[in-house]
Design a protein around this motif. Structure first.
Motif, PDB file in Angstrom:
ATOM      1  N   PRO A  14       4.681 -11.636  -2.608  1.00 41.24           N
ATOM      2  CA  PRO A  14       4.905 -11.426  -4.047  1.00 41.24           C
ATOM      3  C   PRO A  14       3.827 -10.555  -4.700  1.00 41.24           C
ATOM      4  CG  PRO A  14       5.226 -13.734  -3.477  1.00 41.24           C
ATOM      5  CD  PRO A  14       4.637 -13.055  -2.268  1.00 41.24           C
ATOM      6  N   ARG A  15       2.609 -10.668  -4.223  1.00 37.49           N
ATOM      7  CA  ARG A  15       1.524  -9.836  -4.752  1.00 37.49           C
ATOM      8  C   ARG A  15       1.735  -8.381  -4.386  1.00 37.49           C
ATOM      9  NH1 ARG A  15      -3.869 -12.201  -2.870  1.00 37.49           N
ATOM     10  NH2 ARG A  15      -4.666 -10.703  -4.366  1.00 37.49           N
ATOM     11  N   VAL A  16       2.175  -8.121  -3.158  1.00 38.29           N
ATOM     12  CA  VAL A  16       2.428  -6.746  -2.719  1.00 38.29           C
ATOM     13  C   VAL A  16       3.599  -6.155  -3.498  1.00 38.29           C
ATOM     14  CG1 VAL A  16       3.092  -5.293  -0.771  1.00 38.29           C
ATOM     15  CG2 VAL A  16       1.417  -7.127  -0.443  1.00 38.29           C
ATOM     16  N   HIS A  17       4.617  -6.965  -3.768  1.00 38.42           N
ATOM     17  CA  HIS A  17       5.759  -6.469  -4.541  1.00 38.42           C
ATOM     18  C   HIS A  17       5.329  -5.899  -5.887  1.00 38.42           C
ATOM     19  CE1 HIS A  17       8.994  -9.050  -2.290  1.00 38.42           C
ATOM     20  NE2 HIS A  17       8.565  -8.017  -1.574  1.00 38.42           N
ATOM     21  N   ASP A  18       4.229  -6.370  -6.431  1.00 36.44           N
ATOM     22  CA  ASP A  18       3.716  -5.890  -7.726  1.00 36.44           C
ATOM     23  C   ASP A  18       2.822  -4.655  -7.594  1.00 36.44           C
ATOM     24  OD1 ASP A  18       5.059  -7.852  -9.147  1.00 36.44           O
ATOM     25  OD2 ASP A  18       3.367  -9.246  -9.113  1.00 36.44           O
ATOM     26  N   GLU A  19       2.527  -4.218  -6.382  1.00 37.58           N
ATOM     27  CA  GLU A  19       1.665  -3.054  -6.192  1.00 37.58           C
ATOM     28  C   GLU A  19       2.416  -1.761  -6.531  1.00 37.58           C
ATOM     29  OE1 GLU A  19      -0.136  -2.903  -2.308  1.00 37.58           O
ATOM     30  OE2 GLU A  19      -0.861  -4.964  -2.457  1.00 37.58           O
ATOM     31  N   TRP A  52       7.446   2.672   0.782  1.00 35.23           N
ATOM     32  CA  TRP A  52       6.484   3.020  -0.262  1.00 35.23           C
ATOM     33  C   TRP A  52       6.883   4.354  -0.871  1.00 35.23           C
ATOM     34  CZ3 TRP A  52       2.955  -0.438  -1.841  1.00 35.23           C
ATOM     35  CH2 TRP A  52       2.821  -1.570  -1.040  1.00 35.23           C
ATOM     36  N   SER A  53       6.678   4.503  -2.151  1.00 35.71           N
ATOM     37  CA  SER A  53       7.061   5.722  -2.872  1.00 35.71           C
ATOM     38  C   SER A  53       6.315   6.946  -2.382  1.00 35.71           C
ATOM     39  CB  SER A  53       6.837   5.561  -4.373  1.00 35.71           C
ATOM     40  OG  SER A  53       7.656   4.534  -4.874  1.00 35.71           O
ATOM     41  N   SER A  54       5.101   6.737  -1.879  1.00 28.03           N
ATOM     42  CA  SER A  54       4.315   7.876  -1.397  1.00 28.03           C
ATOM     43  C   SER A  54       3.291   7.389  -0.373  1.00 28.03           C
ATOM     44  CB  SER A  54       3.585   8.568  -2.553  1.00 28.03           C
ATOM     45  OG  SER A  54       2.543   7.741  -3.039  1.00 28.03           O
ATOM     46  N   GLU A  55       2.788   8.329   0.388  1.00 39.68           N
ATOM     47  CA  GLU A  55       1.727   8.034   1.346  1.00 39.68           C
ATOM     48  C   GLU A  55       0.465   7.543   0.637  1.00 39.68           C
ATOM     49  OE1 GLU A  55       0.075  10.433   5.046  1.00 39.68           O
ATOM     50  OE2 GLU A  55       1.972  11.281   4.313  1.00 39.68           O
ATOM     51  N   ALA A  56       0.165   8.120  -0.508  1.00 40.10           N
ATOM     52  CA  ALA A  56      -1.031   7.728  -1.263  1.00 40.10           C
ATOM     53  C   ALA A  56      -0.940   6.263  -1.691  1.00 40.10           C
ATOM     54  CB  ALA A  56      -1.227   8.636  -2.471  1.00 40.10           C
ATOM     55  N   GLU A  57       0.242   5.844  -2.134  1.00 39.44           N
ATOM     56  CA  GLU A  57       0.394   4.443  -2.557  1.00 39.44           C
ATOM     57  C   GLU A  57       0.344   3.507  -1.351  1.00 39.44           C
ATOM     58  OE1 GLU A  57       2.873   4.937  -6.675  1.00 39.44           O
ATOM     59  OE2 GLU A  57       3.853   5.536  -4.806  1.00 39.44           O
ATOM     60  N   LEU A  58       0.892   3.938  -0.233  1.00 35.36           N
ATOM     61  CA  LEU A  58       0.775   3.144   0.996  1.00 35.36           C
ATOM     62  C   LEU A  58      -0.683   3.033   1.415  1.00 35.36           C
ATOM     63  CD1 LEU A  58       1.754   1.667   3.517  1.00 35.36           C
ATOM     64  CD2 LEU A  58       2.284   3.900   4.514  1.00 35.36           C
ATOM     65  N   ASP A  59      -1.417   4.122   1.346  1.00 31.42           N
ATOM     66  CA  ASP A  59      -2.834   4.095   1.700  1.00 31.42           C
ATOM     67  C   ASP A  59      -3.608   3.129   0.803  1.00 31.42           C
ATOM     68  OD1 ASP A  59      -2.381   5.941   3.723  1.00 31.42           O
ATOM     69  OD2 ASP A  59      -3.085   7.657   2.545  1.00 31.42           O
ATOM     70  N   ALA A  60      -3.297   3.138  -0.489  1.00 36.72           N
ATOM     71  CA  ALA A  60      -3.966   2.223  -1.420  1.00 36.72           C
ATOM     72  C   ALA A  60      -3.619   0.771  -1.087  1.00 36.72           C
ATOM     73  CB  ALA A  60      -3.583   2.564  -2.856  1.00 36.72           C
ATOM     74  N   HIS A  61      -2.398   0.534  -0.707  1.00 43.59           N
ATOM     75  CA  HIS A  61      -1.959  -0.813  -0.312  1.00 43.59           C
ATOM     76  C   HIS A  61      -2.813  -1.345   0.843  1.00 43.59           C
ATOM     77  CE1 HIS A  61       0.473  -3.971   1.468  1.00 43.59           C
ATOM     78  NE2 HIS A  61       0.622  -3.239   2.566  1.00 43.59           N
ATOM     79  N   GLY A  62      -3.154  -0.472   1.773  1.00 43.58           N
ATOM     80  CA  GLY A  62      -3.917  -0.884   2.946  1.00 43.58           C
ATOM     81  C   GLY A  62      -5.265  -1.504   2.651  1.00 43.58           C
ATOM     82  N   SER A  63      -5.820  -1.204   1.489  1.00 44.36           N
ATOM     83  CA  SER A  63      -7.116  -1.795   1.114  1.00 44.36           C
ATOM     84  C   SER A  63      -6.993  -2.690  -0.119  1.00 44.36           C
ATOM     85  CB  SER A  63      -8.149  -0.695   0.878  1.00 44.36           C
ATOM     86  OG  SER A  63      -7.726   0.157  -0.171  1.00 44.36           O
ATOM     87  N   LEU A 110      -4.660 -11.278   3.277  1.00 49.99           N
ATOM     88  CA  LEU A 110      -3.704 -11.579   4.338  1.00 49.99           C
ATOM     89  C   LEU A 110      -4.365 -11.448   5.707  1.00 49.99           C
ATOM     90  CD1 LEU A 110      -0.868 -12.192   5.421  1.00 49.99           C
ATOM     91  CD2 LEU A 110      -0.358  -9.740   5.194  1.00 49.99           C
ATOM     92  N   VAL A 111      -5.106 -10.390   5.915  1.00 48.96           N
ATOM     93  CA  VAL A 111      -5.798 -10.194   7.191  1.00 48.96           C
ATOM     94  C   VAL A 111      -6.725 -11.378   7.476  1.00 48.96           C
ATOM     95  CG1 VAL A 111      -7.493  -8.750   8.402  1.00 48.96           C
ATOM     96  CG2 VAL A 111      -5.571  -7.682   7.190  1.00 48.96           C
ATOM     97  N   ALA A 112      -7.444 -11.829   6.464  1.00 49.43           N
ATOM     98  CA  ALA A 112      -8.343 -12.975   6.639  1.00 49.43           C
ATOM     99  C   ALA A 112      -7.555 -14.246   6.963  1.00 49.43           C
ATOM    100  CB  ALA A 112      -9.191 -13.165   5.384  1.00 49.43           C
ATOM    101  N   ALA A 113      -6.421 -14.438   6.274  1.00 46.90           N
ATOM    102  CA  ALA A 113      -5.604 -15.638   6.495  1.00 46.90           C
ATOM    103  C   ALA A 113      -4.980 -15.656   7.889  1.00 46.90           C
ATOM    104  CB  ALA A 113      -4.520 -15.735   5.427  1.00 46.90           C
TER     105      ALA A 113
END
Length: 107
Positions: A32-37, A59-70, A77-80
């Motif tokens: 749900p948090r990612v859906h709001d990104e 993702w609408s663009s590569e830039a937005e996908l890249d931002a999602h990654g961090s 999620l990675v920690a969990a």
């Protein structure tokens, strides 16, 4: 250089047998948090026959996908997921090859 075109991604999660519920719980918290990104058009999990969990993303663009990654959601999620997977998450960025009707030939 990043593309302004949509980007489709697959991510395969291979939970340890005893950790499947914990992996699903971690994903249920993050999704749900990612859906709001910004730029998130699709972020959905599916069961695969081999027991893995497959995330389909758009993702609408590569830039937005890249931002999602961090993003905070991904960092948490990675920690969990620490210690819950039998192998690293396999992430693949896909480029559409549109055949037939554009609205049906690409995600």
């Amino acid at each position: 250089m990043t593309s302004p075109d949509p980007v489709v991604v697959t991510a395969y999660f291979h939970p340890r047998a005893e950790s499947r519920d914990a992996v699903l719980s971690a994903l249920r918290t993050a999704i749900p948090r990612v859906h709001d990104e910004p730029g998130c058009e699709l972020y959905a999990i599916h069961d695969a026959p081999d027991g893995s969990i497959v995330m389909l993303e758009k993702w609408s663009s590569e830039a937005e996908l890249d931002a999602h990654g961090s993003s905070d959601a991904v960092v948490e999620l990675v920690a969990a997921l620490e210690g819950l997977l039998s192998e690293p998450v396999a992430v693949t960025r896909l480029t559409p090859v549109i055949v037939g009707q554009p609205s049906r030939g690409a995600l």
